[in-house]
Design an enzyme around this catalytic site. Sequence first.
Site, PDB file in Angstrom:
ATOM      1  N   LYS B  95       0.821  -1.206   0.000  1.00 10.58           N
ATOM      2  CA  LYS B  95       0.000   0.000   0.000  1.00 10.58           C
ATOM      3  C   LYS B  95       0.857   1.258   0.000  1.00 10.58           C
ATOM      4  O   LYS B  95       0.545   2.248  -0.661  1.00 10.58           O
ATOM      5  CB  LYS B  95      -0.906  -0.016   1.244  1.00 10.58           C
ATOM      6  N   LYS B 170      24.371 -16.137 -24.195  1.00 10.58           N
ATOM      7  CA  LYS B 170      22.983 -16.061 -23.729  1.00 10.58           C
ATOM      8  C   LYS B 170      22.027 -15.872 -24.902  1.00 10.58           C
ATOM      9  O   LYS B 170      22.328 -15.166 -25.866  1.00 10.58           O
ATOM     10  CB  LYS B 170      22.790 -14.956 -22.693  1.00 10.58           C
ATOM     11  N   ASP B 172      18.835 -14.349 -26.792  1.00 12.14           N
ATOM     12  CA  ASP B 172      18.160 -13.063 -26.750  1.00 12.14           C
ATOM     13  C   ASP B 172      16.964 -13.216 -25.804  1.00 12.14           C
ATOM     14  O   ASP B 172      16.230 -14.208 -25.893  1.00 12.14           O
ATOM     15  CB  ASP B 172      17.687 -12.703 -28.172  1.00 12.14           C
ATOM     16  N   GLU B 173      16.759 -12.251 -24.921  1.00  7.40           N
ATOM     17  CA  GLU B 173      15.660 -12.399 -23.946  1.00  7.40           C
ATOM     18  C   GLU B 173      14.282 -12.287 -24.604  1.00  7.40           C
ATOM     19  O   GLU B 173      13.275 -12.605 -23.976  1.00  7.40           O
ATOM     20  CB  GLU B 173      15.793 -11.388 -22.799  1.00  7.40           C
ATOM     21  N   HIS B 261      17.850 -11.823 -16.152  1.00 12.80           N
ATOM     22  CA  HIS B 261      17.823 -10.675 -17.065  1.00 12.80           C
ATOM     23  C   HIS B 261      17.019  -9.541 -16.419  1.00 12.80           C
ATOM     24  O   HIS B 261      16.014  -9.805 -15.761  1.00 12.80           O
ATOM     25  CB  HIS B 261      17.193 -11.080 -18.404  1.00 12.80           C
ATOM     26  N   GLY B 334      26.239  -1.651 -24.613  1.00 12.01           N
ATOM     27  CA  GLY B 334      27.194  -0.654 -25.068  1.00 12.01           C
ATOM     28  C   GLY B 334      28.647  -1.031 -24.853  1.00 12.01           C
ATOM     29  O   GLY B 334      29.532  -0.178 -24.886  1.00 12.01           O
ATOM     30  N   GLY B 356      27.122  -7.655 -27.108  1.00 13.38           N
ATOM     31  CA  GLY B 356      26.324  -8.115 -28.243  1.00 13.38           C
ATOM     32  C   GLY B 356      26.902  -7.514 -29.508  1.00 13.38           C
ATOM     33  O   GLY B 356      27.721  -8.129 -30.193  1.00 13.38           O
ATOM     34  N   GLY B 357      26.544  -6.256 -29.768  1.00 14.73           N
ATOM     35  CA  GLY B 357      27.056  -5.556 -30.938  1.00 14.73           C
ATOM     36  C   GLY B 357      28.573  -5.481 -30.954  1.00 14.73           C
ATOM     37  O   GLY B 357      29.195  -5.518 -32.027  1.00 14.73           O
TER      38      GLY B 357
END
Lengths: 409, 409
Positions: B95, B170, B172-173, B261, B334, B356-357
């Site tokens: 609450k 991993k 991709d989520e 994640h 990044g 990733g990139g």
Amino acid sequence: MSNQAVCIATYRSYDDKADFHKKAQGIAVGLTVGSWTDLPEARKAEMEKHLGRVISVDVHESSVPGERYADLRIAYPDVNFSRDLPALLVTVFGKLSMDGRIKLLDLDFSSEFVSAFPGPKFGIDGVRKLLGAYERPLLMSIFKSVIGHDLPNLREQFYQQALGGVDLIKDDEILFENPLTPLEKRVEACMEAARQAEEVTGQKLLYAVNLTGPTSKLASQAKRAIGAGANALLFNVLAYGYDVLHELSSDPEITVPIAAHPAMAGALYPSTHYGIAAPLLLGKLMRLAGADLVLFPSPYGSVVMPREENLAVQAALIDPALPVAPSFPVPSAGIHPGLVPLILRDFGTDVVVNAGGGIHGHPMGTAAGGQAFRIAIEAARAGVSLPDAAAKPGNEALQAAIDSWGYKQ
Amino acid sequence: MSNQAVCIATYRSYDDKADFHKKAQGIAVGLTVGSWTDLPEARKAEMEKHLGRVISVDVHESSVPGERYADLRIAYPDVNFSRDLPALLVTVFGKLSMDGRIKLLDLDFSSEFVSAFPGPKFGIDGVRKLLGAYERPLLMSIFKSVIGHDLPNLREQFYQQALGGVDLIKDDEILFENPLTPLEKRVEACMEAARQAEEVTGQKLLYAVNLTGPTSKLASQAKRAIGAGANALLFNVLAYGYDVLHELSSDPEITVPIAAHPAMAGALYPSTHYGIAAPLLLGKLMRLAGADLVLFPSPYGSVVMPREENLAVQAALIDPALPVAPSFPVPSAGIHPGLVPLILRDFGTDVVVNAGGGIHGHPMGTAAGGQAFRIAIEAARAGVSLPDAAAKPGNEALQAAIDSWGYKQ
């Protein structure tokens, strides 16, 4: 491609300088196929059915720093996600939620997606049928301060509430499994008090018992409660996730209405720049996941949500465009009998008037607290002013409530 | 009473005029016994063990409107709630989350409460042991843009990542159950690619497959994945709730590490005035619920969290004061090889460098992307500058990465 099933997310994105059209395009590609312009043409043909699409970009220019924003609508092909709410939410707002000032305002589901959701098993009509109360707003009473109370004490508080003529009594959402008032014993004691009160009032009521504990045990716990006589459940949906509500509400052996409590919702909806808007969070998603009744902060009390947002939550709960049963709106907090005409004007007849302190704090006691509300509801429906109604013989409970808390007409 | 088990919540409450001491007292009473001063003395004696207590009120005065705030610490007796995270969260912020501008900053658990949580089954040491990599930061690669890809395509992307010498890959989520790459087939194809790559690299790796779908099926789905050869799991915790992670991580048949994640976290942590602070949301609670690795937005990339907050998330994941295994911090988004010295300076050796990139976008291809990171990690550990390391024969992959993305020393 134009006829493919898509779910559409509407976002409000805040940025002082961004090219919002570019931003929208980046989201539509980034959260679906990942990259597009670099793909060979043959691959584009294969991937096109997975590609997100920008539906609209509505920029609101402002010279006030931080106030320039745009509403972005982006369509996500259903083929990209499974037909469950975690998959949809992670797709449209998983990573994106962390990408600067952006709030998820709304979701429009494809009919294919919605077809995986039976929605509320009872909804407004079903709850009315259980209570035999078809044409008036309902009245709910909230157990108050029952931590540390034993069964006889709890039973007595329940009985006094029931004597007031309330339609529903809900557990305190912070009452968990405990040795003093364990679930099944609590249900048995309270349902016995309900039957005893019914002999006096002639009125049925639903007792929404709080469903708590480990996620994997919730369904069996619900069935134990129902086995012990429970005729409704209360559930802190956001502490568990919408999918858990969906699974509970879809379970054919859970044969009673489920009231969704908004606990934790304030961590998600009130910020201008972040989170999930209340009409989606407490409206559309609760209903799709199968809540028969949905509590949300009223615009009247201490726990406040602006009136416009409140009415948007209500609208989402009853919108005929969503092909599942409507959920009963339960605006909550700060409600006393003097507010009833206002509540009915704001919410109409399909509303549950929900009170805690406004019932238990009544100067003539808990039962009189419920009675004052019932008198106020009848007066408001008949177009009689509260002071006029309170002046009638037998309506002293309403008079005392007005004397304590005032009224708004 | 002073020795009773309590969990302590720390809030930041914003209010231009409030008496924060009174407010804290109202919370301590209101969220536990409900009322106190009105109780008869005999009843007070019975109820005292349920009463919340104000531990401290630290007011920060400011003349700037909206900037006056106080940090409130309130102790909630364990006897009031069951030993699960939904009960604790609903108690301390159910609450209250809806009651004006207030953010939940931290929770301190009693040892009794913590004893219900085995915590991470592997943690930092366990993950290192599985990989046989004890003294260096680990390297994780993220599948990119795999929606709409078939198994051979996915397998090839996996193989290229594995060839780069990464320790973890991993999903991709946003890759959910789908006809092209269904869970078990995906695991079989990728683990075969992992074995094939190991023959070249001599290196083990963990593949964290995305656990998705209906809540009640997650455990059996995890076991199917493990049966098919999966050696790690990825889980979108906040779309399901901490308790679901806790149940999965406590399951003795789920014998592989779980990577949490942070999808949806941005709906909860970035607001100044509302929500749940990142070190609690993504740090302490993820760890208590049993995440072996925790991804969170890095301070380096597009999805930004301030550096100080980042380090506080890391601190919560490894804090020796919490008597469960530490979770591996995985600052994400990044990241390119030129940032490795900075990451190691910020996070030390017990970190997973996650890209990733920065791997897939490498000008010499995905495998070279992983290799560039491994070279950068070795250089940073040896105190060799990235340009010096890149100039060495065989280290062309790092040189190409620096030429593309630059570096920070």
